[in-house]
Scaffold this active site. Structure first.
Site, short mmCIF file in Angstrom:
data_model
loop_
_atom_site.label_atom_id
_atom_site.label_comp_id
_atom_site.label_asym_id
_atom_site.label_seq_id
_atom_site.Cartn_x
_atom_site.Cartn_y
_atom_site.Cartn_z
N THR A 61 -0.12 -0.93 4.22
CA THR A 61 0.23 -1.68 3.12
C THR A 61 -0.85 -2.55 2.94
O THR A 61 -2.22 -2.12 3.34
CB THR A 61 1.55 -2.80 3.61
OG1 THR A 61 1.64 -3.51 2.50
CG2 THR A 61 1.09 -3.74 4.93
N LYS A 65 -4.32 0.17 1.20
CA LYS A 65 -3.87 1.22 0.71
C LYS A 65 -4.91 2.23 -0.04
O LYS A 65 -4.67 3.34 -0.07
CB LYS A 65 -2.99 0.97 -0.62
CG LYS A 65 -1.48 0.28 0.10
CD LYS A 65 -0.44 0.27 -1.17
CE LYS A 65 0.78 -0.17 -0.56
NZ LYS A 65 1.93 -0.42 -1.42
N ASN A 86 0.22 4.99 1.06
CA ASN A 86 1.12 4.19 1.71
C ASN A 86 1.83 4.64 2.75
O ASN A 86 2.54 4.05 3.56
CB ASN A 86 2.05 3.40 0.79
CG ASN A 86 3.35 4.27 0.42
OD1 ASN A 86 3.15 5.49 0.30
ND2 ASN A 86 4.41 3.94 0.62
N ALA A 127 0.08 -3.48 -14.37
CA ALA A 127 -0.72 -2.39 -14.38
C ALA A 127 -1.61 -2.23 -13.16
O ALA A 127 -2.63 -1.88 -13.18
CB ALA A 127 -1.82 -2.25 -15.65
N ALA A 130 1.10 -1.23 -7.66
CA ALA A 130 2.52 -0.57 -7.78
C ALA A 130 2.84 0.01 -9.06
O ALA A 130 3.49 0.93 -9.10
CB ALA A 130 3.34 -1.84 -7.42
N TYR A 225 10.71 -8.53 -4.31
CA TYR A 225 11.86 -8.73 -3.38
C TYR A 225 11.97 -9.91 -2.66
O TYR A 225 12.88 -10.11 -1.84
CB TYR A 225 11.95 -7.48 -2.53
CG TYR A 225 10.75 -7.36 -1.32
CD1 TYR A 225 9.66 -6.71 -1.46
CD2 TYR A 225 10.89 -8.13 0.01
CE1 TYR A 225 8.67 -6.68 -0.65
CE2 TYR A 225 9.74 -8.09 0.87
CZ TYR A 225 8.61 -7.37 0.57
OH TYR A 225 7.69 -7.35 1.28
P1 NAP Z 1 -1.52 -5.98 -7.99
O1 NAP Z 1 -2.38 -4.48 -7.84
O2 NAP Z 1 -2.65 -6.99 -7.56
O3 NAP Z 1 -1.17 -6.20 -9.47
C1 NAP Z 1 -0.66 -7.40 -9.98
C2 NAP Z 1 0.10 -7.39 -11.24
O4 NAP Z 1 0.43 -8.65 -11.76
C3 NAP Z 1 -1.22 -7.07 -12.28
O5 NAP Z 1 -0.53 -6.05 -13.34
C4 NAP Z 1 -1.60 -8.46 -12.85
O6 NAP Z 1 -2.11 -8.61 -14.12
C5 NAP Z 1 -0.16 -8.98 -12.69
N1 NAP Z 1 -0.35 -10.37 -12.67
C6 NAP Z 1 -0.57 -11.25 -11.48
N2 NAP Z 1 -0.50 -12.56 -11.72
C7 NAP Z 1 0.02 -12.63 -13.03
C8 NAP Z 1 0.13 -13.73 -14.05
N3 NAP Z 1 0.06 -15.03 -13.71
N4 NAP Z 1 0.69 -13.55 -15.22
C9 NAP Z 1 0.83 -12.40 -15.51
N5 NAP Z 1 0.62 -10.99 -15.01
C10 NAP Z 1 0.02 -11.18 -13.66
O7 NAP Z 1 -0.27 -6.04 -7.11
P2 NAP Z 1 0.61 -4.88 -6.58
O8 NAP Z 1 0.28 -4.34 -5.32
O9 NAP Z 1 0.84 -3.68 -7.75
O10 NAP Z 1 1.67 -5.73 -6.53
C11 NAP Z 1 2.47 -6.27 -7.59
C12 NAP Z 1 4.08 -6.90 -7.02
O11 NAP Z 1 5.11 -5.75 -6.83
C13 NAP Z 1 3.97 -8.08 -5.95
O12 NAP Z 1 4.64 -8.97 -6.09
C14 NAP Z 1 4.40 -7.23 -4.62
O13 NAP Z 1 4.66 -7.82 -3.62
C15 NAP Z 1 5.37 -6.11 -5.36
N6 NAP Z 1 5.43 -4.77 -4.53
C16 NAP Z 1 6.63 -4.50 -4.24
C17 NAP Z 1 6.90 -3.38 -3.57
C18 NAP Z 1 8.38 -2.96 -2.98
O14 NAP Z 1 8.41 -1.99 -2.29
N7 NAP Z 1 9.32 -3.78 -3.64
C19 NAP Z 1 5.81 -2.41 -3.48
C20 NAP Z 1 4.45 -2.81 -4.02
C21 NAP Z 1 4.51 -4.07 -4.40
P3 NAP Z 1 -3.60 -8.57 -14.40
O15 NAP Z 1 -4.22 -7.01 -14.44
O16 NAP Z 1 -3.69 -9.21 -15.86
O17 NAP Z 1 -4.23 -9.15 -13.54
#
Ligand code: NAP
Length: 281
Positions: A61, A65, A86, A127, A130, A225
């Site tokens: 995690t 990753k 992962n 984008a 995840a 979640y």
């Molecule tokens: P990441 O790579 O850091 O990507 C974050 C995303 O959120 C980007 O698209 C970013 O946009 C956007 N973002 C962040 N703050 C924002 C704001 N204030 N306004 C608009 N857009 C915003 O993170 P990630 O690893 O993909 O994870 C993203 C989320 O998914 C987290 O909450 C994580 O806990 C959840 N998640 C859940 C699972 C599951 O198994 N359920 C698995 C993985 C992740 P920009 O590109 O503009 O910065």
């Protein structure tokens, strides 16, 4: 005793040990599932010491990753394209890297919720890491159209460009009201992959799309979640739209990993119940 675990930093929030241990115990597999909270400069020695016949594999995690790819003997083509691993499997003392985030997302969607994404129009919000795994897996399911809506348009454009080799029908738009109106008027599945709505995140009280634009007849899937009911899920329920929360993806990426480690059918309900219990639900 066999060993498995989750690698990351920090790990205090992780509920993977609880739901994986429940699955191991269910199958009476003599194995312990550990929390391996490792600093970046310890990764290299960790991977050297972990690799013996008793090590079955690991979940990976944040923040490793991408970094863990340097320590693996082989990485699947899909994990290479996604650029993230992962799940690590020890196959005859060779560490193989997989990505089960996207395949777990699809499995929850299809088997738990009976939603087949084939030929569907999908709006993917975000984008980041995840989003990339989910977009890849959705395109492999032959969806009809993928629209990526991200705050930083250049990042959405880059993701669309990377994935065009799999399927050509991908748009990238800005995550803003005006740009969302048209895609939301004709969409079957909406997936939030941003951290908007996440507890202690950048906007815990907000929905990533304006609540008045949420369509009644689209499936709304929020992968956040914590909390279980995000502002997006709450707003969708008020509209009586069908919803899927983020715990499903979390458990089903683990279901896919468990099957790779053990070659046994994962006890999905037992894992889901253990995950809920670990969250105090
Ligand atoms: P990441 O790579 O850091 O990507 C974050 C995303 O959120 C980007 O698209 C970013 O946009 C956007 N973002 C962040 N703050 C924002 C704001 N204030 N306004 C608009 N857009 C915003 O993170 P990630 O690893 O993909 O994870 C993203 C989320 O998914 C987290 O909450 C994580 O806990 C959840 N998640 C859940 C699972 C599951 O198994 N359920 C698995 C993985 C992740 P920009 O590109 O503009 O910065």
């Amino acid at each position: 005793m066999k060993r498995l675990g989750i690698i990351g930093h920090p790990l205090s929030h992780s509920i993977s040990p609880e739901f994986h241990q429940a699955a191991l115990d269910h199958h009476e597999i003599k194995a312990d599932f550990y929390r391996w909270e490792i600093k970046e400069d310890e990764l290299s020695s960790f991977f050297k010491t972990i690799q013996d016949a008793n090590f079955l594999g690991a979940s990976v995690t944040i923040p490793y990753k991408e970094k863990c790819l340097d320590f693996l003997g082989k990485v699947t083509d899909s994990a290479k394209l996604i650029g993230a691993v992962n799940c690590i499997v020890n196959e005859n003392n060779q560490l193989i890297g997989y990505n089960t985030d996207g395949s777990g997302f699809i499995r929850a969607l299809k088997t738990k919720h009976g939603f087949n994404p084939q030929s569907k129009k999908v709006l993917l919000i975000g984008a980041g890491g995840a989003a990339k795994a989910i977009a890849y897996s959705l395109l492999k399911e032959n969806i009809d159209q993928l629209t990526i809506a991200n705050r930083t348009v250049a990042r959405g454009d880059k993701l669309a460009e990377t994935l065009k080799s799999i399927a050509p029908k991908i748009n990238s738009i800005k995550l803003e009201r005006e740009s969302l109106i048209e895609p939301l008027s004709d969409v079957d599945l909406i997936v939030n992959t941003t951290s908007i709505g996440m507890k202690n995140g950048p906007a815990p009280e907000h929905s990533p799309i304006p609540e008045d634009l949420i369509p009644r007849n689209a499936m709304i899937n929020d992968i956040v979640y914590n909390p279980i009911e995000t502002p997006l899920i709450k707003a969708a329920k008020i509209k009586k739209a069908p919803t899927i929360g983020g715990l499903d993806m979390l458990v089903y990426q683990g279901v896919e990993a468990f099957e790779l480690w053990t070659n046994k059918h994962a006890p999905e309900t037992i894992m889901y119940d253990a995950a809920q219990k670990a969250l105090g639900l």
